[in-house]
Structure formats: C-alpha cells, structure tokens
Design a protein around this motif. Structure first.
Motif, short mmCIF file in Angstrom:
data_model
loop_
_atom_site.label_atom_id
_atom_site.label_comp_id
_atom_site.label_asym_id
_atom_site.label_seq_id
_atom_site.Cartn_x
_atom_site.Cartn_y
_atom_site.Cartn_z
N SER A 1 -2.27 6.14 46.55
CA SER A 1 -2.19 6.91 47.78
C SER A 1 -3.15 8.09 47.74
O SER A 1 -3.19 8.83 46.76
CB SER A 1 -0.76 7.41 47.98
OG SER A 1 -0.73 8.41 48.98
N CYS A 2 -3.90 8.28 48.81
CA CYS A 2 -4.82 9.41 48.91
C CYS A 2 -4.08 10.74 48.95
O CYS A 2 -4.69 11.79 48.89
CB CYS A 2 -5.70 9.25 50.15
SG CYS A 2 -4.75 9.08 51.67
N GLN A 3 -2.75 10.67 49.07
CA GLN A 3 -1.98 11.91 49.12
C GLN A 3 -1.67 12.46 47.71
O GLN A 3 -1.17 13.56 47.57
CB GLN A 3 -0.66 11.69 49.88
CG GLN A 3 -0.87 11.18 51.29
CD GLN A 3 -1.79 12.07 52.10
OE1 GLN A 3 -1.47 13.21 52.40
NE2 GLN A 3 -2.98 11.56 52.43
N PHE A 4 -1.97 11.65 46.70
CA PHE A 4 -1.66 12.09 45.33
C PHE A 4 -2.87 12.76 44.69
O PHE A 4 -4.00 12.29 44.85
CB PHE A 4 -1.24 10.89 44.47
CG PHE A 4 0.01 10.19 44.94
CD1 PHE A 4 0.99 10.88 45.64
CD2 PHE A 4 0.22 8.85 44.66
CE1 PHE A 4 2.15 10.24 46.08
CE2 PHE A 4 1.38 8.21 45.09
CZ PHE A 4 2.34 8.90 45.80
N PRO A 5 -2.65 13.83 43.93
CA PRO A 5 -3.78 14.53 43.30
C PRO A 5 -4.58 13.64 42.36
O PRO A 5 -5.80 13.77 42.26
CB PRO A 5 -3.12 15.69 42.54
CG PRO A 5 -1.65 15.46 42.58
CD PRO A 5 -1.37 14.49 43.68
N LEU A 6 -3.90 12.72 41.69
CA LEU A 6 -4.59 11.86 40.72
C LEU A 6 -5.59 10.92 41.39
O LEU A 6 -6.51 10.42 40.75
CB LEU A 6 -3.53 11.05 39.96
CG LEU A 6 -3.93 10.38 38.65
CD1 LEU A 6 -4.52 11.37 37.68
CD2 LEU A 6 -2.73 9.68 38.02
N PHE A 7 -5.42 10.69 42.67
CA PHE A 7 -6.25 9.73 43.40
C PHE A 7 -7.74 10.06 43.28
O PHE A 7 -8.58 9.18 43.15
CB PHE A 7 -5.83 9.75 44.88
CG PHE A 7 -6.44 8.66 45.72
CD1 PHE A 7 -5.97 7.36 45.65
CD2 PHE A 7 -7.46 8.95 46.61
CE1 PHE A 7 -6.51 6.36 46.45
CE2 PHE A 7 -8.01 7.95 47.41
CZ PHE A 7 -7.53 6.66 47.32
N THR A 8 -8.07 11.35 43.33
CA THR A 8 -9.49 11.73 43.28
C THR A 8 -9.83 12.57 42.05
O THR A 8 -10.92 13.13 41.98
CB THR A 8 -9.89 12.54 44.52
OG1 THR A 8 -8.86 13.50 44.77
CG2 THR A 8 -10.07 11.67 45.74
#
Lengths: 342, 317
Positions: free
Chosen positions: A269-276
């Motif tokens: 999910s793009c809402q999670f900090p780990l995503f990017t």
C-alpha cells in the motif's frame, strides 16, 4: 446482445448446476460481513447485499501468492513454479463497480508484459455481475462513467425486475456459460421493466462528484498547501488501498529457511512508509500528506496518462470503511476548487 | 443538535480568539449518516463546524502527540485516559494541552445498525424520545441507543474525563462494570479451543494496520512491522504473520492499553482484537493493581519495579 431471464427463486438451482461445471465464487455472509468465497451449494450465495467488505479482486490477485519455490541440493538449485491447476471459474453476483475494476487490473497485468499468474486466472474467469437497486450513500460510480447497473467488465449482467432477473449477455464467455441451462429469452415487456429499473437505481444515487477537468487541476495543485489540511486527519492505515477494487500495488519478498524458500508476492500500500523507503534510508514520501496525495494522483492523473483509465470506480469502500471518514469525494471536490494562481 | 455541541463551540471559539491555543481538535459532521469525523479548527470563525453526538467514535488522543504549539482537544473519558498515558510517557506536555472534557454516554455502533438494516441505503437519521430513528428508501427502523453502544462503551469504567481544563456539561453516572467476566470465561476454555478461536480471528486480518494507526498509544516512530532490515515479521497474510503482528502489538500495549476500543472500531473486517488486549489489561490489574490512564501520578508498572512485585513466573530448578 442476448438477453435471458431467470426467476429469483431459481438462482440457487442455477448455481448448483454451475457448481457441477466449474468453481463458483459468490457473496457469502460470514459473521456480520459479506465476502466472496467459493460455494458448494447454490443456497450459500447471499445476494441481498449492498457490497462485499473486500472486493473480489483478491480472487484474481490474491493478497499473498507464491511465485516460485526453491531448494538447494548438492550445489544446484531446484526452482519450482506452481502450476495453475484451477478449473474454469465464475464470480457470481459481484457489483458492476467491481466488475469494472477488473478492466484496470487487466490493463496493468495483461498489457505489454503480461503477468502469467494473473493472466492465466483471468482467462478462466467469467464475471456475472448483479446490478444494484439501492446504491449506498457512499457509492459514486455514476460520477465516474460507470453506473449502478453498468455492464463494463461483465460477461453477464443481471438486472433486478422484481421476482426475476433479466440477464444481459455481453461476451462469448457469457454465452457459453448459459448454454444448455434452459433459460428463457427475455420478452420485450421485461426488457422495458429492466430499463426502468436501471433508471430508478440511478435516481437513487447519492450526491455525485464533478470530475470534468480534474486531472488538469490535480497536476496544477500538486504542490499546493491544501494537501496538508486535507490529509490532517488521515491515520495512514491501508484500509482505503486494501479494500479498493483497483489498487494493485504489490511487494515481493523471499521467505527462506536454510536451503529452502519461496518468493511471494503480497499486496502493498502506498499509504505505508515502507512502500517508498529507499536503501539509503531516505523516504521521498515521508509523511501522510505525500502518501495520500500519491493515492489521489495515481488514481485520477497518472493512470490516465499510463493506461487511459481512471483508477477509481466509485465503489465507495474507502469512504465507508475509512476509520476517520476521510471521504475521497470531499477531497476531490476541495481540490477542484483550489485556486492555484494565488 | 446535541446540547453539548453549543458549549463545545463556545469554548473552542473563546480559546482560539484569546490565542490560548492555535488548534482545536474535535469532531464535525461526517459525510455519511451515523458518522462524525475528526476535525481540526484553527480559526475561531470555524468553531461552528464542531459537533457532539452519538457517533464521535474516534480516540482523538491519537492526533496530539509531538505537535508544536498549544492544542485544545475535545476528549471523552477514554480519550483522556489515553492522554494521561501519553503525558506520562512524555509524548505530550500537559502545559501545551487544553483538555475540553466531555462526559460521554457511550458511542453508538453504527456498523451494527447497518448490519441490522442489512446494509441497505440510509436516507435520514434523527433522534426521537431517546431512540435513533433510521430511515431507508422505503423503510423506517427505531433503535434503542443503549443496546447499540459499542461493547467497549458498554463496559466503560471511565465515562467522565479523568483530567480536563474545561468540562462540558455535567458529569454522567459511570455505569459500566468491567469485571472481565468474558475474559475469565475465555481463559477457562481448553487450549485447543482458544487456539481455534484466535486462529479464526487472526486469519481474517488483512494487515491494513488500521488498528495500530487508530490506537493513541501505538505511536512508535517506526513500527516493528515496518522494518525492512532486519525484517522482523513476514509480509504475508499467513496466520504465522498476522498472528505475530497482533501478539506483538498486544504485548507492546501491556499496561498501556486504555480499553477505548479504537482498534476494534477501526478494523474493517471485525477482528476480535480486544480479546488479547483485555486479557493483558486484566493481568496487569491483577498483578500490579494498575489500570492504565486513570491517574497521572501512579507509575506505570512496566516502567518501574518493586521488590514485592509478583514473581510467580520464576521457579527454582
């Protein structure tokens, strides 16, 4: 287009016949919620529902999926790709918004570089959707070019006309599914009632949303401070993305134990900090503001560039299930009103 | 309009006008029936957005940690319990905070009402003779407010604010009685049955982390599930991963959970998260006589030790 009719009371029997031919997914009630699951008998299908908690996208894009397994033996590595041995399958009774959602997944996973896992399942899947009679207060499909009884993405669409359904058949897959089922052709008067039923459902739609010129607007307001106030209450959880019929982002990771392991694909999910989060430790989307903005931009701007399609079908799950009622309709309306020249 | 709404608006307006605070966090009308939503007011002229009703279900303490400037917060009993713990854990300073305490009569579980209505479309909601009247397209149903409170609200032992600077309205009778009978009954079940129950519940989890993010006490800057090196926990929805997430979260909240139920309300799937947290609340209460968030002075049991702490878990070989 062929049109057939089926009496509501004959639906369980119809499903029983389908179950003998293929795997049937249908909405089922579990505790107080409705989910899509395989059914063993037609009676298990729960069709008097508004929409399922989780969209049926997980049938074609499972939340966790093994891409391959490996084991090391005497200096060599043995790699095994799981074979797709599932039979033909029908997703019965999904809502038109969710059927339309698959059109985007089809582009993403079936385009120039098709994903074999998705594509193989998709080829074996028939979508039999069921038009809505009473859209919920979070529904806004009509504003996005769909509708409570829209046929986009469906092989067959069922329209409620009281004691029976009119079945509109839109594809060869749909035609062969109904072959030999002894269904009557729909008569003229029933088609007329169906058309009225569609009109009535559309009239019952709640407040919509104006999206004309939205993409251009979004591209202009990317750096506007309004994003800060719009996202202030966002908790940064993944409800909106995980319950979205078109959110498809995923992560891949290896799970290994000594010499054996597997590579899995999981929803992300793009809402999670780990995503990017980058290997350097830098995170280009370090706060909820950037992450929520990404979700909006992806759905209403970037996907139009990449796939010529919106990333939203207006199912309203993110509206209804958001723990803090951060309403995407309100956000889009506010963004369309920002005067970026100031 | 709820009688307390006007008073909350007046207090908020005064606080912002006098510049005593830069921000008031409260609730405003949501975009759907049966829903109020967190609201951030910075301008006295916007104070009229604030509302108080049966649907102010979020724990607003989740928003106050590490803010610059002074903030006023509209706080129910459970929100103030969370604030107490946050102050004790140095997440917020008491001086920066103006607590607008609201005695709470419990919040109505809108999801249960929607289930009763078979998730049919709602067109109008109003209150009449203490009952909630919900109108659909062709239907009308009446709901007894008390019967449809969240379970955490029915049990609530602290409906009145524990700490506050302004009190809105007058204190209510705290009627909830939490003797943990449900947890005791659960403890008595055979191990297999408990395992089956937890497996079934954790299996529902879709790992959206709404529970964690809605929790006022779950504030780690980097949650263990968001670590990639080392990766403490797998990313699948296999029971071994979902179960680990919920167990670890429950342990992190031991002696800190204020039983507000925000996690359960945030969960879209209805995972029984409270079972684990409440078991730990019960243990902490029995072992250390501590109930989180009820006193600013009492030291949290996991932040200290006493020579007479229970040592039943220790044994000699």
């Amino acid at each position: 287009m062929k049109t057939k009719t089926i009496k509501k009371k004959n639906i369980p029997g119809f499903l029983d016949r389908l179950i003998k031919e293929c795997t049937v997914y249908a909405p089922v009630k579990r505790d107080d919620n409705v989910f899509f699951d395989t059914i063993q008998s037609g009676g298990e299908a729960f069709l008097e529902y508004q929409n399922s908690k989780v969209p049926p996208k997980n049938i074609l894009l499972p939340q966790t999926e093994t891409l391959f397994q490996y084991s090391q033996k005497e200096g060599s590595v043995d790699v095994r790709v799981p074979s797709d041995d599932r039979e033909e399958q029908v997703i019965f009774g999904l809502r038109p918004c969710d059927a339309k959602g698959f059109l985007l997944l089809d582009r993403v996973f079936g385009g120039d570089r098709p994903d074999p896992y998705y594509k193989s399942r998709r080829a074996k899947t028939v979508l039999v959707s069921m038009g809505c009679t009473e859209p919920g207060c979070s529904c806004f499909c009509l504003s996005l070019g769909g509708g409570p009884v829209s046929a986009d993405g469906s092989d067959i669409l069922l329209i409620d006309i009281g004691d029976e359904y009119v079945m509109q058949v839109y594809s060869d897959k749909g035609t062969s599914l109904l072959e030999g089922k002894g269904l009557d052709d729909a008569e003229e008067d029933k088609l007329k009632i169906a058309a009225e039923s569609v009109k009535k459902a559309e009239d019952h739609m709640g407040p919509g949303l104006e999206i004309g010129g939205l993409k251009e607007r979004l591209d202009e307001v990317f750096d506007d401070p309004v994003w800060v106030s719009l996202t202030e209450k966002c908790l940064g959880c993944g409800v909106c993305t995980y319950l979205c019929p078109t959110c498809y982002c995923f992560d891949m990771c290896d799970e290994s134990f000594v010499a054996d392991g597997k590579r899995i694909r999981v929803w992300d999910s793009c809402q999670f900090p780990l995503f990017t989060l980058q290997a350097s430790g830098f995170n280009p989307r370090s706060t909820v503001k950037e992450r929520y903005r990404q979700r909006i931009m992806h759905k209403f701007s970037y996907l139009l560039d990449d796939q010529d399609m919106l990333g939203c079908v207006g199912c309203g799950r993110c509206v209804k299930e958001c723990p803090v009622n951060l309403d995407i309709r309100q956000v889009l309306t506010a963004l369309s009103k920002v005067d970026s020249r100031e | 309009m709820h009688v307390l709404t006007n008073e909350i608006r007046r207090i908020a307006r005064d606080l912002l006008k006098s510049k005593e605070v830069d921000l008031v966090i409260g609730f405003e009308q949501g975009t759907m029936h049966l829903r109020s939503t967190p609201c951030f007011v910075r301008d006295a002229a916007d104070a009229d957005r604030l509302v108080w009703d049966d649907f102010c279900q979020n724990n607003l303490a989740a928003y106050v940690a590490k803010r610059e400037g002074s903030t006023a917060i509209v706080a129910k009993g459970c929100d103030t319990r969370a604030l107490v713990e946050l102050i004790k854990e140095n997440r917020i300073s008491r001086e920066q905070l103006v607590i607008i305490g609201v005695p709470c009569e419990g919040m109505v579980d809108s999801a249960r009402i929607e289930t009763e209505l078979d998730h049919g479309a709602i067109r109008e909601v109003f209150k009449e003779n203490g009952e909630l009247v919900v109108k659909g397209i062709n239907s009308e149903r009446r709901f007894n407010r008390e019967a449809f409170l969240y379970e955490s609200c029915k049990r609530c032992r602290q409906r009145n604010p524990v700490i506050y600077d302004k009190l809105v309205g007058s204190e209510v009778k705290t009627s909830g009685d939490d003797s943990f009978q449900d947890i005791e009954a659960f403890e008595d079940l055979p191990t297999e049955e408990r395992w089956t129950y937890f497996s079934k519940e954790m299996d529902k989890c879709i790992r959206c982390y709404a529970c964690r993010n809605a929790c006022p006490l779950c504030y780690c800057q980097e949650c263990f599930v968001d670590f990639s090196s080392p990766q403490w926990i797998g990313k699948s929805v296999d029971l071994s991963d979902t179960g680990l997430f919920h167990l670890m979260r429950a342990f992190h909240l031991a002696g800190r959970c204020v039983e507000c139920g925000a996690c359960e309300r945030a969960c879209p799937i209805g995972v029984d998260i409270g079972k684990l947290n409440r078991k730990l609340c019960k243990d902490v209460q029995e072992l250390f006589g501590y109930q989180a968030g009820t006193s600013l002075e009492e030291v949290a049991p996991l932040s200290t030790y006493r020579l007479d702490d229970p040592e039943n878990f220790m044994f000699e070989l």
